[in-house]
Design an enzyme around this catalytic site. Structure first.
Site, short mmCIF file in Angstrom:
data_model
loop_
_atom_site.label_atom_id
_atom_site.label_comp_id
_atom_site.label_asym_id
_atom_site.label_seq_id
_atom_site.Cartn_x
_atom_site.Cartn_y
_atom_site.Cartn_z
N HIS A 36 40.16 34.45 30.31
CA HIS A 36 39.78 35.85 30.10
C HIS A 36 38.72 35.97 29.00
O HIS A 36 37.59 36.31 29.28
CB HIS A 36 40.99 36.75 29.80
CG HIS A 36 42.00 36.77 30.87
ND1 HIS A 36 41.70 37.16 32.17
CD2 HIS A 36 43.31 36.43 30.88
CE1 HIS A 36 42.78 37.06 32.92
NE2 HIS A 36 43.77 36.62 32.17
N ASP A 83 43.61 34.69 39.22
CA ASP A 83 44.65 35.23 38.34
C ASP A 83 45.75 35.94 39.13
O ASP A 83 46.61 35.30 39.72
CB ASP A 83 44.01 36.16 37.32
CG ASP A 83 44.96 36.53 36.18
OD1 ASP A 83 46.08 36.00 36.14
OD2 ASP A 83 44.58 37.35 35.33
#
Length: 433
Positions: A261, A312
């Site tokens: 991220h 994800d």
């Protein structure tokens, strides 16, 4: 042998490429005008196998079920409810179908950020049972797996794990390492890696144990980093520095580490990550789905961080689309165009090295992965061959060769021709519908 009508070689499309395969590896690559006898023909443009750098397989059960207003933190409660229902048998079935969906999208390696270790309120007789279910699922689906066994100890900066979080938590990092040492993997398509869930879930004094294990094992180390502003604020309050700066002080950054991220960074964070050669895995469709924000991808690349992408939470399973979304996000952030070239975007989508695999190129010695993209559909009509990688999407994939095995033919998975039905059935079962 596989004869590619077109193939992406040395940063450009080339016609008539013959790929000679020896087991899971490419032995030779040559160009010939017509396929020789016995060669399997791959129409369209063949790209290197794609890499999904960050996956939580069980999150796929949430697709379409978490709409409406809210934040990452409200979404997390729904995720916990699904996590609480899984056991090794149901997790194998779910993950196998999810991995089959990945293969159909051209993904030949996946990094599974695995923290669903224990049953609620107890321990399995085999402490590696849930990880073993993922290994079996990857074998079923024909995908390479880097199982990033995740250390998770705390509900947040020292607070004890509670509720469903106890499924994720070991007693301490030494207990996590001991469990991992008991994990035996007997497969050429699977390798173990390590992960620190986040600086909020692993107390600072425990992080070096995980980092040292990964260095000693020569294994990749991944960590969720600065996904939300709240994480940064809590880290500043607890340690007087940001998560990136804390990990630097603990010796957990470097070329063997991938920060996942890295959305909310200051200038020093970017310099720390880039200067140490720490990779960054961006997950733009999930970051958009959860309202996390847009990270500084261009600045990270300029600072020296190799970039990769991951799906994800699997709100979308399209690695080519993820790389395209990184470019789109930077355009929105900077209000100008052209941040990453075609080859830079393709490099993000084929970044297997952060998962510990020699793949991502059609070249001798690399893993024998080929992803054939159809050129006869309306999406790619009129698109120059050199621009296909930044316009093609997962549903343009027609053939997939993974480790020399022709796993997808004409858009159908050889082992899971009923992949959609299997996936739908296990998800409905989990939700009791």
């Amino acid at each position: 042998m596989f004869w590619c009508e077109w193939a992406w070689l040395d940063g450009a499309p080339r016609a008539g490429v013959l790929v000679d395969v020896d087991g899971p590896l490419i032995r030779d690559v040559t160009t010939v005008d017509t396929p020789p006898a016995g060669a399997r023909r791959l129409p369209g443009l063949s790209l290197p196998g794609l890499a999904n750098g960050h996956s939580h397989a069980f999150h796929r059960a949430l697709r379409g079920r978490t709409g409406g207003r809210g934040t990452f933190w409200t979404w997390r409660e729904t995720m916990y409810a699904v996590a609480d229902r899984l056991d090794p048998e149901s997790y194998r079935r779910l993950a196998a179908a999810v991995y089959a969906e990945m293969v159909l999208a051209g993904i030949t390696s996946v990094g599974e950020f695995h923290y669903l270790h224990h049953p609620s309120g107890g321990r399995y007789d085999d402490p590696t049972a849930m990880g073993a279910a993922l290994v079996a699922a990857a074998e079923d689906a024909g995908i390479r797996l880097t199982l990033l066994d995740t250390c998770y100890l705390s509900a947040g900066f020292g607070a004890p794990a509670e509720g469903v979080q106890r499924r994720f938590a070991d007693a301490d990092a030494d207990s996590w390492a001991h469990r991992l040492e008991e994990f035996t993997v007997d497969s050429q398509r699977v390798r173990l890696g390590a992960a620190v869930h986040s600086v909020r879930a692993v107390p600072a004094e425990q992080v070096p144990v995980v980092a040292e294990w990964s260095r000693r094992a020569g294994a990749p180390l991944h960590v969720h980093l600065s996904e939300q502003r709240k994480e940064n604020e809590a880290c500043l309050a607890a340690h007087g520095c940001t998560p990136a700066q804390l990990l630097e002080s603990l010796g957990a950054l470097g070329p063997g580490t991938t920060a996942v991220h890295a959305t909310h960074l200051d200038e020093r964070d970017i310099a720390v990550l880039g200067g140490s050669g720490t990779g960054v895995c961006l997950c733009p469709t999930t970051e958009a789905d959860l309202g996390d924000g847009i990270g500084p991808a261009s600045a990270l690349a300029a600072a020296g961080s190799p970039l990769s992408v991951g799906s994800d939470g699997h709100s979308v399973l399209d690695v080519l689309g993820e790389a395209q979304a990184v470019e789109a996000g930077q355009r929105l952030r900077a209000e100008n165009r052209g941040h990453f070239t075609t080859n830079a975007q393709l490099a993000m989508a084929t970044a297997h090295r952060g998962l510990g695999w020699n793949a991502g190129r059609i070249a001798p010695g690399c893993r024998a992965d080929l992803v054939s993209v159809a050129l006869d559909g309306p999406r790619l009509a009129g698109v120059p061959m050199a621009a296909v990688p930044v316009h093609a999407r997962a549903d343009d994939v027609r053939h997939v060769v993974a480790d020399g095995e022709h796993v997808v033919r004409n858009g159908a998975h050889e082992r899971f021709p009923d992949a959609a039905q299997r996936l739908g059935a296990v998800i409905e079962e989990l939700h009791g519908t």
